[in-house]
Design a protein around this motif. Structure first.
Motif, PDB file in Angstrom:
ATOM      1  N   ASN A  66      -3.854   4.469  11.037  1.00 53.93           N
ATOM      2  CA  ASN A  66      -3.319   4.959  12.029  1.00 53.93           C
ATOM      3  C   ASN A  66      -2.195   3.621  12.787  1.00 53.93           C
ATOM      4  OD1 ASN A  66      -5.090   4.085  14.231  1.00 53.93           O
ATOM      5  ND2 ASN A  66      -6.283   6.048  13.818  1.00 53.93           N
ATOM      6  N   ASN A  67      -1.377   3.841  14.086  1.00 48.91           N
ATOM      7  CA  ASN A  67      -1.381   3.418  15.060  1.00 48.91           C
ATOM      8  C   ASN A  67      -2.251   1.776  15.086  1.00 48.91           C
ATOM      9  OD1 ASN A  67       1.071   1.664  16.299  1.00 48.91           O
ATOM     10  ND2 ASN A  67       0.083   2.957  18.282  1.00 48.91           N
ATOM     11  N   VAL A  68      -3.161   1.523  15.086  1.00 50.81           N
ATOM     12  CA  VAL A  68      -3.916   0.318  15.651  1.00 50.81           C
ATOM     13  C   VAL A  68      -5.142   0.486  14.135  1.00 50.81           C
ATOM     14  CG1 VAL A  68      -3.459   0.631  17.534  1.00 50.81           C
ATOM     15  CG2 VAL A  68      -5.894   1.553  17.071  1.00 50.81           C
ATOM     16  N   GLN A  69      -5.671   1.724  13.613  1.00 52.02           N
ATOM     17  CA  GLN A  69      -6.867   0.983  12.227  1.00 52.02           C
ATOM     18  C   GLN A  69      -7.126   1.700  11.612  1.00 52.02           C
ATOM     19  OE1 GLN A  69     -10.101   2.309  15.152  1.00 52.02           O
ATOM     20  NE2 GLN A  69     -10.281   4.349  14.969  1.00 52.02           N
ATOM     21  N   SER A  70      -7.761   1.657  10.428  1.00 47.32           N
ATOM     22  CA  SER A  70      -7.291   2.430   9.231  1.00 47.32           C
ATOM     23  C   SER A  70      -9.802   2.535   9.237  1.00 47.32           C
ATOM     24  CB  SER A  70      -8.159   0.708   7.938  1.00 47.32           C
ATOM     25  OG  SER A  70      -8.691   0.396   7.952  1.00 47.32           O
ATOM     26  N   THR A  71      -9.063   4.384   8.368  1.00 48.40           N
ATOM     27  CA  THR A  71     -10.305   4.278   7.784  1.00 48.40           C
ATOM     28  C   THR A  71     -11.419   3.258   7.528  1.00 48.40           C
ATOM     29  OG1 THR A  71      -9.795   4.950   6.010  1.00 48.40           O
ATOM     30  CG2 THR A  71      -8.692   6.798   7.185  1.00 48.40           C
ATOM     31  N   LYS A  72     -12.649   4.138   7.732  1.00 46.81           N
ATOM     32  CA  LYS A  72     -13.668   3.004   7.403  1.00 46.81           C
ATOM     33  C   LYS A  72     -14.613   3.106   5.680  1.00 46.81           C
ATOM     34  CE  LYS A  72     -13.542   2.219  12.292  1.00 46.81           C
ATOM     35  NZ  LYS A  72     -13.682   0.309  12.153  1.00 46.81           N
ATOM     36  N   SER A  73     -14.015   4.692   5.574  1.00 47.89           N
ATOM     37  CA  SER A  73     -14.608   4.791   4.026  1.00 47.89           C
ATOM     38  C   SER A  73     -13.359   5.009   3.089  1.00 47.89           C
ATOM     39  CB  SER A  73     -15.811   4.947   4.229  1.00 47.89           C
ATOM     40  OG  SER A  73     -15.469   6.798   4.107  1.00 47.89           O
ATOM     41  N   GLU A  74     -13.464   5.049   2.192  1.00 44.45           N
ATOM     42  CA  GLU A  74     -12.675   6.506   0.777  1.00 44.45           C
ATOM     43  C   GLU A  74     -12.762   7.666   1.045  1.00 44.45           C
ATOM     44  OE1 GLU A  74     -10.752   6.137  -3.112  1.00 44.45           O
ATOM     45  OE2 GLU A  74     -12.786   4.839  -3.560  1.00 44.45           O
ATOM     46  N   ASP A  75     -13.845   8.120   1.684  1.00 47.95           N
ATOM     47  CA  ASP A  75     -14.710   9.890   1.838  1.00 47.95           C
ATOM     48  C   ASP A  75     -14.135  10.071   3.571  1.00 47.95           C
ATOM     49  OD1 ASP A  75     -16.353   9.681   0.141  1.00 47.95           O
ATOM     50  OD2 ASP A  75     -18.036   8.878   1.036  1.00 47.95           O
ATOM     51  N   ALA A  76     -13.803   9.010   4.415  1.00 45.05           N
ATOM     52  CA  ALA A  76     -13.451   9.099   5.083  1.00 45.05           C
ATOM     53  C   ALA A  76     -11.888   9.575   4.880  1.00 45.05           C
ATOM     54  CB  ALA A  76     -13.470   7.792   6.227  1.00 45.05           C
ATOM     55  N   ALA A  77     -10.853   8.932   3.984  1.00 50.27           N
ATOM     56  CA  ALA A  77      -9.549   8.938   4.023  1.00 50.27           C
ATOM     57  C   ALA A  77      -8.955  10.293   3.430  1.00 50.27           C
ATOM     58  CB  ALA A  77      -9.009   7.632   3.160  1.00 50.27           C
ATOM     59  N   ASP A 111       5.137  11.572  17.571  1.00 46.84           N
ATOM     60  CA  ASP A 111       5.321  10.773  17.289  1.00 46.84           C
ATOM     61  C   ASP A 111       4.322   9.840  16.231  1.00 46.84           C
ATOM     62  OD1 ASP A 111       7.995  10.332  18.123  1.00 46.84           O
ATOM     63  OD2 ASP A 111       7.058   9.640  20.548  1.00 46.84           O
ATOM     64  N   LEU A 112       3.178  11.019  16.126  1.00 43.75           N
ATOM     65  CA  LEU A 112       1.811  10.371  14.765  1.00 43.75           C
ATOM     66  C   LEU A 112       2.460  10.034  13.831  1.00 43.75           C
ATOM     67  CD1 LEU A 112      -0.744  12.517  16.042  1.00 43.75           C
ATOM     68  CD2 LEU A 112      -0.683  10.108  16.793  1.00 43.75           C
ATOM     69  N   LYS A 113       2.136   8.873  13.347  1.00 45.53           N
ATOM     70  CA  LYS A 113       2.230   8.143  11.782  1.00 45.53           C
ATOM     71  C   LYS A 113       0.946   7.815  10.474  1.00 45.53           C
ATOM     72  CE  LYS A 113       6.573   6.832  13.819  1.00 45.53           C
ATOM     73  NZ  LYS A 113       7.524   6.864  13.786  1.00 45.53           N
ATOM     74  N   TYR A 114       1.058   7.884  10.627  1.00 43.11           N
ATOM     75  CA  TYR A 114       0.049   7.007   9.104  1.00 43.11           C
ATOM     76  C   TYR A 114       0.594   6.582   8.067  1.00 43.11           C
ATOM     77  CZ  TYR A 114      -2.517  10.809  12.035  1.00 43.11           C
ATOM     78  OH  TYR A 114      -3.271  11.809  13.045  1.00 43.11           O
ATOM     79  N   ALA A 115      -0.669   5.192   7.504  1.00 35.93           N
ATOM     80  CA  ALA A 115       0.319   4.876   6.602  1.00 35.93           C
ATOM     81  C   ALA A 115      -1.075   4.889   5.610  1.00 35.93           C
ATOM     82  CB  ALA A 115       0.336   2.906   6.868  1.00 35.93           C
ATOM     83  N   VAL A 116      -0.540   5.664   4.603  1.00 36.56           N
ATOM     84  CA  VAL A 116      -1.520   5.345   2.877  1.00 36.56           C
ATOM     85  C   VAL A 116      -1.582   4.099   2.356  1.00 36.56           C
ATOM     86  CG1 VAL A 116      -2.278   6.603   1.639  1.00 36.56           C
ATOM     87  CG2 VAL A 116      -1.317   7.833   3.300  1.00 36.56           C
ATOM     88  N   MET A 117      -2.649   3.232   2.507  1.00 39.30           N
ATOM     89  CA  MET A 117      -2.426   1.902   1.379  1.00 39.30           C
ATOM     90  C   MET A 117      -2.986   2.377  -0.275  1.00 39.30           C
ATOM     91  SD  MET A 117      -2.826  -0.517   4.266  1.00 39.30           S
ATOM     92  CE  MET A 117      -2.292  -2.127   2.859  1.00 39.30           C
ATOM     93  N   MET A 118      -2.282   2.731  -1.284  1.00 40.38           N
ATOM     94  CA  MET A 118      -2.788   2.986  -2.562  1.00 40.38           C
ATOM     95  C   MET A 118      -2.953   1.026  -3.128  1.00 40.38           C
ATOM     96  SD  MET A 118      -4.072   5.092  -4.654  1.00 40.38           S
ATOM     97  CE  MET A 118      -3.277   6.999  -4.251  1.00 40.38           C
ATOM     98  N   TYR A 119      -4.530   1.198  -4.063  1.00 39.00           N
ATOM     99  CA  TYR A 119      -4.404  -0.086  -3.946  1.00 39.00           C
ATOM    100  C   TYR A 119      -4.239  -0.521  -6.380  1.00 39.00           C
ATOM    101  CZ  TYR A 119      -6.221  -2.239   0.208  1.00 39.00           C
ATOM    102  OH  TYR A 119      -5.796  -2.372   1.465  1.00 39.00           O
ATOM    103  N   PRO A 120      -4.110  -1.023  -6.376  1.00 35.43           N
ATOM    104  CA  PRO A 120      -4.126  -0.821  -8.297  1.00 35.43           C
ATOM    105  C   PRO A 120      -5.314  -0.046  -9.155  1.00 35.43           C
ATOM    106  CG  PRO A 120      -3.747  -3.428  -7.144  1.00 35.43           C
ATOM    107  CD  PRO A 120      -4.173  -2.578  -6.125  1.00 35.43           C
ATOM    108  N   ASN A 121      -6.903   0.056  -7.837  1.00 38.80           N
ATOM    109  CA  ASN A 121      -7.932   0.143  -9.014  1.00 38.80           C
ATOM    110  C   ASN A 121      -7.628   2.193  -8.441  1.00 38.80           C
ATOM    111  OD1 ASN A 121      -8.598   0.234  -5.560  1.00 38.80           O
ATOM    112  ND2 ASN A 121     -10.354  -1.016  -6.286  1.00 38.80           N
ATOM    113  N   GLY A 122      -7.167   2.293  -7.504  1.00 39.07           N
ATOM    114  CA  GLY A 122      -7.213   3.858  -7.217  1.00 39.07           C
ATOM    115  C   GLY A 122      -7.340   4.308  -5.878  1.00 39.07           C
ATOM    116  N   ILE A 123      -7.919   2.987  -5.204  1.00 37.32           N
ATOM    117  CA  ILE A 123      -8.873   2.990  -4.035  1.00 37.32           C
ATOM    118  C   ILE A 123      -7.319   3.470  -3.285  1.00 37.32           C
ATOM    119  CG2 ILE A 123     -10.871   1.751  -2.502  1.00 37.32           C
ATOM    120  CD1 ILE A 123     -11.988   1.435  -4.761  1.00 37.32           C
ATOM    121  N   PHE A 124      -8.116   3.743  -1.705  1.00 36.94           N
ATOM    122  CA  PHE A 124      -6.632   4.175  -1.060  1.00 36.94           C
ATOM    123  C   PHE A 124      -7.392   3.982   0.607  1.00 36.94           C
ATOM    124  CE2 PHE A 124      -7.938   8.592  -1.563  1.00 36.94           C
ATOM    125  CZ  PHE A 124      -7.850   8.647  -0.203  1.00 36.94           C
TER     126      PHE A 124
END
Length: 201
Positions: free
Chosen positions: A168-179, A151-164
């Motif tokens: 996960n269910n409750v929090q996001s990656t802290k940095s782009e390196d972590a992503a 049931d694990l799923k993750y959302a990826v948010m790609m911004y206009p400047n290419g940063i993403f």
């Protein structure tokens, strides 16, 4: 000329009607007989024992009605699934993960079910507010990573400047390196995530 099989089948329908008419509304009985015939003609009745009306004659009409309703609901779910297939873009797949791009808020809710993401809220007004803000106002491209057999799923948010960033269910990656590390560990190539605006709404 009516075939012998058709004659036997029509007699079985008449026998069922005559029995069920005794304790039930005639119009409702006729309506459910018609629904049954329609489902059967479309091969939507999956169990062989359910396909033969003569098997139902010894059951109360309420049992027959309930089973027909179950098949109708199942057919509706299948139709909705087929419709959703046209509202999502399949991006990538490996042995453990699948990446999709929801093309509207309905498909985002479907594939984000079970998360606490604001964009998958069961309330239309809330969900549509966030969808419009992300997609139209902030020009963000959204993806969902689904882990197979889980049931694990993750959302990826790609911004206009290419940063993403990845949520996960409750929090996001802290940095782009972590992503980046997140994707590398799961053998998901970065280049599948591109900035685009191909949405249905």
């Amino acid at each position: 000329m009516i075939s012998f099989i058709s004659f036997i089948l029509e007699n079985a329908f008449n026998d069922a009607k005559n029995k069920w008419y005794i304790d039930n509304d005639k119009k409702i009985v006729d309506d459910y007989i018609d629904r049954f015939k329609f489902l059967k003609s479309k091969n939507k009745i999956y169990f062989q024992k359910d396909r033969d009306i003569s098997n139902w004659i010894n059951f109360p009409f309420s049992d027959f009605k309930e089973r027909v309703d179950e098949y109708i609901r199942s057919d509706k779910r299948e139709s909705e699934e087929r419709e959703l297939q046209n509202k999502v873009k399949f991006i990538f797949e490996n042995d453990k993960f699948k990446v999709i791009k929801p093309l509207n808020s309905d498909s985002m809710v479907k594939y984000g079910r079970g998360t606490k993401w604001c964009i998958t809220s069961p309330f239309d007004e809330t969900r549509n507010k966030w969808w419009n803000e992300y997609i139209h106002d902030q020009d963000i491209t959204l993806y969902v990573i689904l882990k197979k057999k889980s049931d694990l799923k993750y959302a990826v948010m790609m911004y206009p400047n290419g940063i993403f960033k990845i949520l996960n269910n409750v929090q996001s990656t802290k940095s782009e390196d972590a992503a980046y590390d997140f994707l590398k560990e799961r053998k998901i190539p970065l280049n599948i995530f591109v900035k685009e605006n191909q949405y249905l709404e």
